[in-house]
Design a protein around this motif. Sequence first.
Motif: not given
Length: 330
Positions: A305-330
Amino acid sequence: MRLFLKDQRPLLLFYLLQMILVPVLYYLSGESRPLSIILYGMALSAAVLLVYLVYRYIQHHKLYSRLAQPAAAPGELSAPLDDAPLPEAVSELLQATHRHYQEQLQSHISRMDQHIIFINRWVHQMKTPLSVIQLTLQEMDDEAAGSIQEELERLRKGLEMVIYTSRLERFEDDFQVQSLPLRRIISEAVAENRRLFIRRGIKVDIRVDESLTVYSDAKWLMFMLTQILVNAVNYTSGSGKTVAVSAQAMGKDIQLDITDQGIGISSEDLKRVFNPYFTGERGRQYHESTGMGLYLVREICSRLGHKAGLESKPGEGTTVRIIFNGTGLQ
């Protein structure tokens, strides 16, 4: 009804052609017939055709209704489709096809279960020689031990990925959602991989409030964090750089960001980084890349029930994002 009319369209067209040919034939033969007689004959013939069509529709009503809903539940295949020869034959064909499908499905499930059991046993057996190698390293000099230790860690991570990939097929039987202190879980994941960070000369900056808690499974969450952290280290060249881990509340949800200072990901690869076995242009530069880490992260997130995303630019690094649902499983 619409499917029935489409099926009877050739008959209706031939009937219409026949009704046109009859008066034309009378005209060409020179036989004179009153128009009222011709129209009466055509009306009588149309009445007979109508009776036939009504009878045919009633006889095959269930068949046409079933064919008009192909997405119906497979269990409905066992229901009889009238007693007429055609519906009965179609029903027998569907039932035979369904039985064959069920047999093949059960066979496939059985083989998958056996494969998963074999993989799990094999991985556990491989842990024994790895433990023996770990003990042997303590008797060797530092330079040689360090090189072997690095390869040993790669073996451990590879075996761990194998066993978690196999468990993913039976995910519903292998997870327990509970409230977890996010900072503690992150600290444990970093501590578990501290040798890797030390060897690469990379620091970890954890900026997560101790009061933040998330609803997740501890074992699967630890595995996801390990995959992200290992990726962050593997794609960061040079010592003295930092992997930043931060989290913040977003309403009822909690957003976790893991940011590295690595080589980044090209724009054309961003949409495919979560695909299985995809390594991309940057991944091919590093032979350690399997293309499975981020795929497993996304799959586990979706099932928890989480969400995974990613932001990145060549030469500037990468951010991996996880969003946890506040009520647990959806």
